[in-house]
Design a protein around this motif. Structure first.
Motif, PDB file in Angstrom:
ATOM      1  N   ASP A  51       0.815  -1.213   0.000  1.00  0.00           N
ATOM      2  CA  ASP A  51       0.000   0.000   0.000  1.00  0.00           C
ATOM      3  C   ASP A  51       0.852   1.268   0.000  1.00  0.00           C
ATOM      4  N   ASN A  52       1.913   1.265   0.783  1.00  0.00           N
ATOM      5  CA  ASN A  52       2.762   2.451   0.848  1.00  0.00           C
ATOM      6  C   ASN A  52       3.427   2.727  -0.497  1.00  0.00           C
ATOM      7  N   PHE A  53       3.845   1.688  -1.187  1.00  0.00           N
ATOM      8  CA  PHE A  53       4.496   1.869  -2.488  1.00  0.00           C
ATOM      9  C   PHE A  53       3.484   2.269  -3.561  1.00  0.00           C
ATOM     10  N   ALA A  54       2.231   1.804  -3.414  1.00  0.00           N
ATOM     11  CA  ALA A  54       1.178   2.252  -4.330  1.00  0.00           C
ATOM     12  C   ALA A  54       0.891   3.732  -4.114  1.00  0.00           C
ATOM     13  N   ARG A  55       0.972   4.168  -2.878  1.00  0.00           N
ATOM     14  CA  ARG A  55       0.750   5.584  -2.565  1.00  0.00           C
ATOM     15  C   ARG A  55       1.845   6.458  -3.180  1.00  0.00           C
ATOM     16  N   VAL A  56       3.044   5.908  -3.291  1.00  0.00           N
ATOM     17  CA  VAL A  56       4.159   6.649  -3.894  1.00  0.00           C
ATOM     18  C   VAL A  56       3.825   7.088  -5.317  1.00  0.00           C
ATOM     19  N   LEU A  57       3.130   6.231  -6.049  1.00  0.00           N
ATOM     20  CA  LEU A  57       2.815   6.526  -7.454  1.00  0.00           C
ATOM     21  C   LEU A  57       1.815   7.655  -7.606  1.00  0.00           C
ATOM     22  N   ASP A  58       1.035   7.951  -6.567  1.00  0.00           N
ATOM     23  CA  ASP A  58       0.006   8.988  -6.649  1.00  0.00           C
ATOM     24  C   ASP A  58       0.345  10.235  -5.833  1.00  0.00           C
ATOM     25  N   ASP A  59       1.564  10.324  -5.337  1.00  0.00           N
ATOM     26  CA  ASP A  59       1.955  11.439  -4.475  1.00  0.00           C
ATOM     27  C   ASP A  59       2.514  12.574  -5.332  1.00  0.00           C
ATOM     28  N   ASP A  60       1.723  13.638  -5.513  1.00  0.00           N
ATOM     29  CA  ASP A  60       2.172  14.791  -6.307  1.00  0.00           C
ATOM     30  C   ASP A  60       3.341  15.509  -5.643  1.00  0.00           C
ATOM     31  N   GLN A  61       3.338  15.545  -4.323  1.00  0.00           N
ATOM     32  CA  GLN A  61       4.422  16.214  -3.598  1.00  0.00           C
ATOM     33  C   GLN A  61       5.739  15.464  -3.805  1.00  0.00           C
ATOM     34  N   LEU A  62       5.658  14.138  -3.893  1.00  0.00           N
ATOM     35  CA  LEU A  62       6.855  13.350  -4.165  1.00  0.00           C
ATOM     36  C   LEU A  62       7.358  13.611  -5.573  1.00  0.00           C
ATOM     37  N   ALA A  63       6.447  13.781  -6.520  1.00  0.00           N
ATOM     38  CA  ALA A  63       6.866  14.075  -7.897  1.00  0.00           C
ATOM     39  C   ALA A  63       7.655  15.383  -7.955  1.00  0.00           C
ATOM     40  N   ASP A  64       7.197  16.403  -7.223  1.00  0.00           N
ATOM     41  CA  ASP A  64       7.946  17.667  -7.159  1.00  0.00           C
ATOM     42  C   ASP A  64       9.295  17.460  -6.490  1.00  0.00           C
ATOM     43  N   ALA A  65       9.309  16.679  -5.411  1.00  0.00           N
ATOM     44  CA  ALA A  65      10.560  16.440  -4.690  1.00  0.00           C
ATOM     45  C   ALA A  65      11.562  15.687  -5.564  1.00  0.00           C
ATOM     46  N   LEU A  66      11.088  14.710  -6.320  1.00  0.00           N
ATOM     47  CA  LEU A  66      11.972  13.973  -7.225  1.00  0.00           C
ATOM     48  C   LEU A  66      12.523  14.889  -8.311  1.00  0.00           C
ATOM     49  N   LEU A  67      11.661  15.750  -8.862  1.00  0.00           N
ATOM     50  CA  LEU A  67      12.113  16.697  -9.877  1.00  0.00           C
ATOM     51  C   LEU A  67      13.182  17.621  -9.310  1.00  0.00           C
ATOM     52  N   ASN A  68      12.955  18.132  -8.105  1.00  0.00           N
ATOM     53  CA  ASN A  68      13.939  19.006  -7.473  1.00  0.00           C
ATOM     54  C   ASN A  68      15.268  18.292  -7.265  1.00  0.00           C
ATOM     55  N   SER A  69      15.205  17.054  -6.801  1.00  0.00           N
ATOM     56  CA  SER A  69      16.433  16.304  -6.537  1.00  0.00           C
ATOM     57  C   SER A  69      17.190  15.995  -7.828  1.00  0.00           C
ATOM     58  N   VAL A  70      16.451  15.661  -8.891  1.00  0.00           N
ATOM     59  CA  VAL A  70      17.097  15.355 -10.171  1.00  0.00           C
ATOM     60  C   VAL A  70      17.730  16.615 -10.767  1.00  0.00           C
ATOM     61  N   VAL A  71      17.011  17.750 -10.704  1.00  0.00           N
ATOM     62  CA  VAL A  71      17.574  19.015 -11.193  1.00  0.00           C
ATOM     63  C   VAL A  71      18.820  19.370 -10.382  1.00  0.00           C
TER      64      VAL A  71
END
Length: 290
Positions: A51-71
């Motif tokens: 369930d926690n990993f399924a939640r990762v796929l729908d977390d918009d805040q995580l998507a922003d955080a990943l983008l920030n980290s990659v940049v």
């Protein structure tokens, strides 16, 4: 002659082994276990599967955080791989007063990351040194929102990271430059190669393995950035929380009595997998170059 018992070596390494298990191995195992539960700080929680990993796929805040980290990684990687090498080549020369410049470049490394970030925040504030000087010169009429604009805040943190890391990686390169044979530089100079040509044809190949090491260290550090963004944004993660890194997001979900340790642990595993990616890619590129 005293008979040396078989367990004597194990007694010598036991303190280090216990320390390693308690503070490294066990927390890592516990993180993996918690990632499959809905654990809270005050309770063990129950098993929830993926369930926690399924939640990762729908977390918009995580998507922003990943983008920030990659940049963060994509900008820091070339800068902190090449600039320290150029500085190391310059300060390697035995010139009068060169120790002053070596010390000046290395001083930010020994300073606390939090203290440096606080000073950087004061400098970049709306009423800080940079904005005040720019307005005095008439370059801008309104303060530049270095700390309140999403992308300006991110790049302000990147500039801080680059400035603080230059001296650290410079020292690594200085040790590697000592292994580059002077005869190669002299032979290239005799053949008419200029300073730039000798740098690319002699120095860079001579420190290629060190460049790979630095690239891996920079990539991992950039993906795990925390202090710079946290302090510059006063812990808020910037406007709308869109400047958070993955580590800041993990800290957000795990703090307090109502924190979601299970989901924070799942994010930690995701960050681990993401961190391994650049390392494997750089190793593969190094094998091809070899």
């Amino acid at each position: 002659m005293t008979h040396r018992r078989w367990f004597t070596p194990w007694l010598l390494v036991a303190p280090a082994a216990v320390w390693l298990f308690v503070f490294n191995v066990w927390p890592s195992i516990n993180t993996v276990v918690l990632a499959f539960t809905n654990a809270k700080p005050l309770g063990g929680g129950r098993f929830t599967g993926l369930d926690n990993f399924a939640r990762v796929l729908d977390d918009d805040q995580l998507a922003d955080a990943l983008l920030n980290s990659v940049v963060f990684m994509l900008v820091c990687l070339p800068l902190l791989t090449m600039l320290p090498l150029l500085i190391a080549v310059l300060v390697e020369k035995k010139l009068p007063g060169i120790m002053f410049f070596r010390t000046a470049f290395y001083t930010p490394v020994v300073a606390s990351a939090v203290v440096v970030a606080l000073i950087w925040g004061w400098v970049l504030d709306d009423r800080g040194l940079v904005n005040g000087f720019a307005q005095w010169l008439g370059v801008v009429t309104e303060p530049v929102p270095f700390l309140t604009d999403r992308w300006l805040l991110l790049f302000s943190a990147i500039s801080l990271t680059v400035w603080k890391g230059l001296g650290y990686y410079m020292i690594i390169y200085l040790s590697a430059l000592g292994n580059v044979r002077r005869e190669l530089h002299e032979a290239a100079a005799v053949d008419g190669a200029g300073a730039a040509r000798r740098f690319w044809s002699v120095t860079v190949p001579g420190v290629r393995n060190t460049m790979l090491l630095v690239s891996v260290l920079v990539s991992v550090s950039a993906l795990r950035v925390f202090s710079e963004l946290y302090v510059l944004s006063n812990g808020t993660g910037g406007p709308g929380g869109r400047d958070m890194s993955v580590v800041m997001l993990i800290q957000l979900y795990s703090r307090g009595f109502t924190g979601h340790l299970g989901y924070a642990s799942a994010l930690s595993i995701v960050l681990l997998l993401i961190t391994i990616g650049p390392m494997l890619l750089l190793l593969r590129l190094n094998r091809k170059a070899a």
